[in-house]
Write an enzyme that holds these catalytic residues in place. Structure first.
Site, mmCIF file in Angstrom:
data_model
loop_
_atom_site.group_PDB
_atom_site.id
_atom_site.type_symbol
_atom_site.label_atom_id
_atom_site.label_comp_id
_atom_site.label_asym_id
_atom_site.label_seq_id
_atom_site.Cartn_x
_atom_site.Cartn_y
_atom_site.Cartn_z
ATOM 1 N N GLN A 1 0.800 -1.279 0.044
ATOM 2 C CA GLN A 1 0.056 -0.120 0.090
ATOM 3 C C GLN A 1 0.785 1.259 0.034
ATOM 4 O O GLN A 1 1.761 1.440 0.823
ATOM 5 C CB GLN A 1 -1.104 -0.158 1.047
ATOM 6 C CG GLN A 1 -2.163 0.848 0.986
ATOM 7 C CD GLN A 1 -3.260 0.558 2.090
ATOM 8 O OE1 GLN A 1 -3.319 -0.646 2.623
ATOM 9 N NE2 GLN A 1 -4.098 1.640 2.370
ATOM 10 N N SER B 1 4.360 -6.074 3.046
ATOM 11 C CA SER B 1 3.108 -5.802 3.754
ATOM 12 C C SER B 1 2.074 -6.519 2.656
ATOM 13 O O SER B 1 2.161 -7.864 2.376
ATOM 14 C CB SER B 1 2.823 -4.363 3.996
ATOM 15 O OG SER B 1 1.410 -4.261 4.939
ATOM 16 N N LEU B 2 1.235 -5.854 2.096
ATOM 17 C CA LEU B 2 0.340 -6.567 1.203
ATOM 18 C C LEU B 2 0.846 -7.015 0.166
ATOM 19 O O LEU B 2 0.473 -8.387 -0.494
ATOM 20 C CB LEU B 2 -0.572 -5.240 0.470
ATOM 21 C CG LEU B 2 -1.623 -5.564 -0.554
ATOM 22 C CD1 LEU B 2 -1.074 -5.729 -2.072
ATOM 23 C CD2 LEU B 2 -2.434 -6.742 -0.101
ATOM 24 N N HIS C 1 0.104 -2.777 11.652
ATOM 25 C CA HIS C 1 1.292 -3.358 12.066
ATOM 26 C C HIS C 1 1.537 -2.966 13.367
ATOM 27 O O HIS C 1 2.613 -2.785 13.896
ATOM 28 C CB HIS C 1 2.441 -2.931 11.115
ATOM 29 C CG HIS C 1 2.056 -3.666 9.639
ATOM 30 N ND1 HIS C 1 2.096 -4.693 9.306
ATOM 31 C CD2 HIS C 1 1.925 -2.905 8.550
ATOM 32 C CE1 HIS C 1 1.779 -5.137 8.119
ATOM 33 N NE2 HIS C 1 1.770 -4.108 7.522
#
Length: 282
Positions: free
Chosen positions: A9, A86-87, A191
Site C-alpha cells: 500500500q 506488507s500487502l 502493524h
C-alpha cells in the site's frame, strides 16, 4: 541471483495495470466476480476516488502485482527468492504457488476490509533516524502506545499508534535530528497491537483455507526468514497484521544469501529505492 519483490500500500496510482487487463482478460473477469466491481475501471479511471481507500487499494494492488508477475515470467525465468512489503507479501506467496490467484484475492479483500474499519489510529514516516534512536525516544518519553511498524531502511521508519500520540510525538523526533516527519493518510495503527481485533477475525477467516508449501522461498515480513511449511502460512499471515514489517532485515537476509538483483514487480519503484538505501547503509 535474483529476487522478485512486490510493493504494498502506497504504490497505487491511477492508470496502473493499463497493459495488463486485456492481456489477462480471464483473470480480470474472475477478479470482477469476486470483488463485485470492475478492477480495470477502479485502476484506470477511479471515477469515485476510491483507489486510495484501504479496502479498494489492497485488492487493486494485489491484482496488478499478480498480473505483472504473470507477464514477467512469460519472458523470464522464475526467481530464486520472493518477498513483498506488507500487502505485497500476498503476491510473493501467490508467485510461490502457496495459493491460486482467486484465493489470494479473497484473502486480500477480507484483509483490506478489516484494516479499513480500524479507527482512531495513525502512522507517520520518520526519515533520518535509526531505529534504536526512535525506540530510545519512545521509551524515555513513556510513549508505550507507539511502536515501529515498518523498518523500511536503516534510517527510514514508520511508527504506528493512536493518532493523537503520533502527532504529539513529532517535535521529539525533529529535535533529535529527524530530516522529515510525515503523517500518513491512514485510519488505523497498522502493524501494531492496536490491530489485535482485526488479527483475531482474520485468523478465524484463514481457517477456511488450505495452503501449500512455497515452491520458491518467500521471506516473511514478521521475522525476515523464509516461510516454513504450508501449515504455518495462516499463522504468519494473521500475525503480519499486528507485527512490524522487517523490510530492512529481509533485504539483508536476501543479500546474505547471495541475491544481487532485486527486481520490483508491480507499480512504481518504492521498494527499489528502499533496497538502494539499505545497500548503502542509509
Amino acid at each position: 541471483m535474483a529476487a522478485y519483490i512486490f510493493p504494498g500500500q502506497g504504490s497505487q496510482a491511477r492508470g496502473m495495470g493499463a497493459d495488463l487487463f486485456s492481456e489477462f482478460e480471464e483473470l480480470t473477469q474472475k477478479a470482477d466476480q469476486i470483488l463485485g466491481y470492475s478492477i480495470a475501471k477502479l485502476c484506470m479511471d477511479d471515477a469515485n476516488e476510491e483507489l486510495n481507500q484501504t479496502n479498494f487499494t489492497q485488492p487493486a494492488l494485489y491484482v496488478v502485482n499478480a498480473l505483472s508477475y504473470l507477464q514477467k515470467i512469460k519472458a523470464s525465468q522464475k526467481p530464486r527468492f520472493l518477498a513483498g512489503h506488507s500487502l505485497g507479501e500476498y503476491n510473493a506467496l501467490f508467485a510461490a504457488d502457496v495459493f491460486d490467484f482467486e484465493t489470494g484475492l479473497r484473502l486480500v479483500q477480507k484483509r483490506g476490509d478489516l484494516m479499513s474499519k480500524a479507527q482512531g489510529g495513525g502512522m507517520a514516516a520518520i526519515i533520518g533516524l535509526p531505529s534504536q534512536t526512535i525506540l530510545d525516544i519512545l521509551a524515555s518519553n513513556s510513549l508505550s502506545d507507539i511502536t515501529i511498524a515498518n523498518y523500511n531502511s536503516h534510517t527510514q521508519m514508520v511508527i504506528s499508534g493512536p493518532k493523537e500520540s503520533i502527532l504529539a510525538s513529532q517535535p521529539l523526533f525533529m529535535n533529535a535530528g529527524a530530516k522529515l516527519f510525515i503523517p500518513l493518510k491512514v485510519s488505523g495503527a497498522f502493524h501494531s497491537q492496536s490491530m489485535e481485533g482485526a488479527r483475531k477475525e482474520f485468523s478465524n477467516f484463514l481457517q477456511g483455507f488450505t495452503f501449500a508449501s512455497p515452491t520458491i522461498p518467500v521471506i516473511a515480513n514478521i521475522n525476515a526468514e523464509p516461510y516454513p511449511s504450508g501449515s504455518e502460512v495462516a499463522t504468519f499471515l494473521a500475525q503480519q497484521i499486528t507485527h512490524p514489517v522487517l523490510w530492512t532485515q529481509s533485504v539483508e537476509y536476501l543479500s546474505g544469501q547471495g541475491v544481487q538483483n532485486f527486481e520490483e514487480i508491480g507499480p512504481g519503484k518504492v521498494l527499489t529505492g528502499l533496497v538502494t538505501r539499505i545497500q548503502k547503509g542509509q
